[in-house]
Design a protein around this motif. Structure first.
Motif: not given
Length: 78
Positions: A33-39, A48-51, A53-56, A58-64
């Protein structure tokens, strides 16, 4: 529990266990997240940092949901 049911459960664990583990390792890895927040590049108008957070999130919801569908098709939810 029957042996066949135990074997079936172990296959499901081998399939979905690593997916959940990977998602939570990625979610708990602050360096990513720190690396992406600098991007500050925009992807579809969103940083990119918001993406991340959104993907991380949504991922457990989709896998469940995938696990629920998989077990439903096999008739294990009855």
């Amino acid at each position: 529990m029957e042996r066949a049911e135990i074997h079936r459960r172990s296959r499901i664990n081998l399939l979905f266990g690593p997916l959940f583990t990977l998602i939570f390792v990625l979610a708990l890895a602050p360096p990513l997240y720190i690396a992406l927040s600098e991007e500050h590049a925009l992807v579809a108008g969103v940083p990119g940092s918001i993406w991340y957070l959104l993907l991380i999130s949504a991922a457990p919801i989709l896998v469940a949901y995938g696990l629920w569908r998989f077990e439903g098709r096999r008739g294990e939810l009855d």
